[in-house]
Design an enzyme around this catalytic site. Structure first.
Site, PDB file in Angstrom:
ATOM      1  N   TYR A  28       0.814  -1.226   0.000  1.00 19.43           N
ATOM      2  CA  TYR A  28       0.000   0.000   0.000  1.00 19.43           C
ATOM      3  C   TYR A  28       0.843   1.270   0.000  1.00 19.43           C
ATOM      4  O   TYR A  28       0.295   2.361   0.009  1.00 19.43           O
ATOM      5  CB  TYR A  28      -0.948   0.003   1.212  1.00 19.43           C
ATOM      6  CG  TYR A  28      -2.227  -0.761   0.938  1.00 19.43           C
ATOM      7  CD1 TYR A  28      -2.215  -2.147   0.805  1.00 19.43           C
ATOM      8  CD2 TYR A  28      -3.445  -0.099   0.809  1.00 19.43           C
ATOM      9  CE1 TYR A  28      -3.375  -2.841   0.549  1.00 19.43           C
ATOM     10  CE2 TYR A  28      -4.614  -0.791   0.552  1.00 19.43           C
ATOM     11  CZ  TYR A  28      -4.578  -2.165   0.422  1.00 19.43           C
ATOM     12  OH  TYR A  28      -5.737  -2.841   0.162  1.00 19.43           O
ATOM     13  N   LYS A  79       3.233 -14.776   3.676  1.00 22.00           N
ATOM     14  CA  LYS A  79       3.500 -15.638   2.525  1.00 22.00           C
ATOM     15  C   LYS A  79       5.018 -15.709   2.437  1.00 22.00           C
ATOM     16  O   LYS A  79       5.629 -15.392   1.413  1.00 22.00           O
ATOM     17  CB  LYS A  79       2.853 -15.024   1.263  1.00 22.00           C
ATOM     18  CG  LYS A  79       2.934 -15.875   0.011  1.00 22.00           C
ATOM     19  CD  LYS A  79       1.956 -17.040  -0.003  1.00 22.00           C
ATOM     20  CE  LYS A  79       2.224 -17.916  -1.223  1.00 22.00           C
ATOM     21  NZ  LYS A  79       1.377 -19.128  -1.259  1.00 22.00           N
ATOM     22  N   ASP A 119      -2.843 -18.098   1.842  1.00 27.12           N
ATOM     23  CA  ASP A 119      -3.751 -18.950   1.053  1.00 27.12           C
ATOM     24  C   ASP A 119      -4.437 -19.970   1.960  1.00 27.12           C
ATOM     25  O   ASP A 119      -5.643 -20.200   1.871  1.00 27.12           O
ATOM     26  CB  ASP A 119      -3.010 -19.625  -0.116  1.00 27.12           C
ATOM     27  CG  ASP A 119      -1.678 -20.265   0.273  1.00 27.12           C
ATOM     28  OD1 ASP A 119      -1.202 -20.041   1.411  1.00 27.12           O
ATOM     29  OD2 ASP A 119      -1.120 -20.999  -0.564  1.00 27.12           O
ATOM     30  N   ASP A 130      -6.497  -6.903   3.836  1.00 22.62           N
ATOM     31  CA  ASP A 130      -7.599  -6.388   3.015  1.00 22.62           C
ATOM     32  C   ASP A 130      -8.414  -7.550   2.465  1.00 22.62           C
ATOM     33  O   ASP A 130      -9.641  -7.570   2.542  1.00 22.62           O
ATOM     34  CB  ASP A 130      -7.024  -5.543   1.871  1.00 22.62           C
ATOM     35  CG  ASP A 130      -8.108  -5.034   0.947  1.00 22.62           C
ATOM     36  OD1 ASP A 130      -9.136  -4.550   1.466  1.00 22.62           O
ATOM     37  OD2 ASP A 130      -7.937  -5.132  -0.284  1.00 22.62           O
ATOM     38  N   ASP A 133     -12.556  -9.273   3.782  1.00 24.63           N
ATOM     39  CA  ASP A 133     -13.786  -9.389   2.993  1.00 24.63           C
ATOM     40  C   ASP A 133     -14.360 -10.792   3.154  1.00 24.63           C
ATOM     41  O   ASP A 133     -15.578 -10.976   3.267  1.00 24.63           O
ATOM     42  CB  ASP A 133     -13.543  -9.073   1.509  1.00 24.63           C
ATOM     43  CG  ASP A 133     -13.799  -7.600   1.174  1.00 24.63           C
ATOM     44  OD1 ASP A 133     -13.684  -6.754   2.089  1.00 24.63           O
ATOM     45  OD2 ASP A 133     -14.116  -7.296   0.011  1.00 24.63           O
TER      46      ASP A 133
HETATM   47  C1  IPM Z   1     -10.806  -1.450   2.716  1.00 32.91           C
HETATM   48  C2  IPM Z   1     -10.879  -0.978   1.294  1.00 32.91           C
HETATM   49  C3  IPM Z   1      -9.713  -0.031   1.020  1.00 32.91           C
HETATM   50  C4  IPM Z   1      -8.443  -0.830   1.222  1.00 32.91           C
HETATM   51  C5  IPM Z   1      -9.733   0.649  -0.350  1.00 32.91           C
HETATM   52  C6  IPM Z   1     -11.034   1.326  -0.634  1.00 32.91           C
HETATM   53  C7  IPM Z   1      -8.600   1.613  -0.492  1.00 32.91           C
HETATM   54  O1  IPM Z   1     -10.921  -2.045   0.417  1.00 32.91           O
HETATM   55  O2  IPM Z   1     -10.901  -0.600   3.627  1.00 32.91           O
HETATM   56  O3  IPM Z   1     -10.673  -2.651   2.940  1.00 32.91           O
HETATM   57  O4  IPM Z   1      -7.951  -1.467   0.280  1.00 32.91           O
HETATM   58  O5  IPM Z   1      -7.928  -0.801   2.334  1.00 32.91           O
HETATM   59 MN    MN Z   2     -11.034  -3.977   1.426  1.00 37.11          MN
END
Ligand code: IPM
Ligand code: MN
Length: 372
Positions: A135, A207, A240, A264, A268
């Protein structure tokens, strides 16, 4: 009395932050504190009319606060990446919010796609490093005929990294991940402290078998840091593999500490197993500076202004904000109130209910006001 900054942002952001404020104000009434809100007009609309993403004034203004309540950023009229990098990531970096705290917790009454798993099985916290790794924004991209730039960059690339890029490649792109000892240590210590206050188990993600420089350092620091926490059980998971275990055995996890990009991705997945993005909160924390609390979902522009967005992730992020301020009872009551709204089915459409954004938010606020 707490002074809190608010950035509604884009899309559904302003609507969900409005509900979060209602709930936090209700928590203040119930638990005996006042909140003074200061709104900052930051986001796509201002960018499109003035060309500014974040101004010196914004940053100086926000620096006066211990906490920022953040909605969402992202708008169809702006090329992807501009607002995300120019606002959200810029704030995380500027305020050195090196911990991205993401609880993965299945609330009572919420359906998980994992069959046979209950709230007792899905209750862990991901601590994502938030200022380093891939990042950091170091990279470049160039075509074969961009002679000068290619020559300079190839030379530099060779000198710095010892890699000779194929000379007749049509187009080349590279991006560098940066991990530091200090950056790894501070977030890992935060995770160890958190594990100590929970079930005393910490899983480190990397990793290191392939990206052995950056994550080799991460792993070495973890091994060293662990020596100061002999009471915390530790383990390593490759990124993974951990996606597999999140699905198969989420009950194994207590606290998970991870470099930025893997964090990140796996959060999700975590959001899905806790019932969906509409339920996933996050905190960007600088323990001695300005922290920022937000839902982990985006701005969902197509639902903007329709009054149907789920405010729960943002309200829960508000609970993390209260925890951060030391208002632990108030923070817990917000989560209980969310659970009550689920029990009473005063929830939005994505959760199988019929309530609008404001109805769901007001109901949760009312539950907090009446909480014992
Ligand atoms: C998150 C989002 C952000 C990230 C993006 C929007 C920059 O996906 O907060 O997880 O990658 O951190
Ligand atoms: Mn995200």
């Amino acid at each position: 009395m707490y002074k809190i900054a608010a950035i509604g942002g884009d899309g559904i952001g302003p609507e969900i932050v409005a509900e979060g404020k209602k709930v936090l104000d209700a928590a203040g009434e119930r638990f005996g504190f006042d909140i003074e809100w200061t709104d900052f007009d930051i986001g796509a609309d201002r960018y499109l009319s003035t060309g500014t993403l974040l101004t010196e004034d914004d940053l100086a203004g926000l620096a006066d606060f211990r906490a920022i309540y953040f909605g969402a950023i992202g708008d169809e009229r702006v090329k992807p990446g501009i607002l995300e990098k120019g606002i959200l990531l810029a704030l995380r970096f500027y305020f050195d919010q090196y911990v991205n705290l993401r609880p993965i917790k299945l609330l009572k009454g919420v359906k998980t796609p994992l069959s046979g798993k209950t709230p007792a099985d899905i209750d862990f916290v991901v601590v994502r490093e938030n200022t380093e790794d891939f990042y950091v924004g170091i990279g470049s991209r160039f075509k074969k005929h961009q002679k000068t730039e290619l020559a300079i960059t190839r030379e530099l690339y060779y000198a710095k990294f010892g890699l000779d890029i194929e000379s007749d490649a049509e187009e080349i792109a590279y991006q560098i991940g940066v991990v530091t000892r200090e950056g790894s240590r501070r977030v890992q210590e935060y995770a160890f402290d958190l594990a100590r206050s929970r079930k005393k188990k910490l899983t480190s993600v990397d990793k290191a078998n392939v990206l052995s420089d950056v994550y080799g350092l991460w792993r070495d620091v973890f091994t060293e840091t662990a020596r100061s926490y002999p009471d915390v059980a530790t383990e390593f998971n490759f990124v993974d593999a951990i996606t597999m275990w999140f699905v198969k055995n989420p009950e194994w996890f207590d606290v998970v500490v991870t470099p930025n990009m893997f964090g990140d991705i796996i959060t999700d997945l975590g959001a899905m197993i806790q019932g969906g993005l509409g339920l996933a909160p996050g905190g960007n924390i600088n323990p001695s500076g300005t922290s920022m609390f937000e839902p982990i979902h985006g701005s969902a522009p197509k639902y903007k202004g329709m009054g149907i967005a789920n405010p729960v992730a943002t309200i829960w992020a508000g609970s993390l904000l209260l925890d951060h301020l030391g208002e632990h009872a108030a923070a817990a009551s917000v989560v209980s109130a969310i659970e009550k709204s689920i029990r009473d089915n005063v929830v939005t459409k994505d959760m199988g209910g019929a309530a609008g954004t404001a109805t769901a938010g007001s109901y949760i606020a009312e539950c907090v006001r009446k909480s014992m």
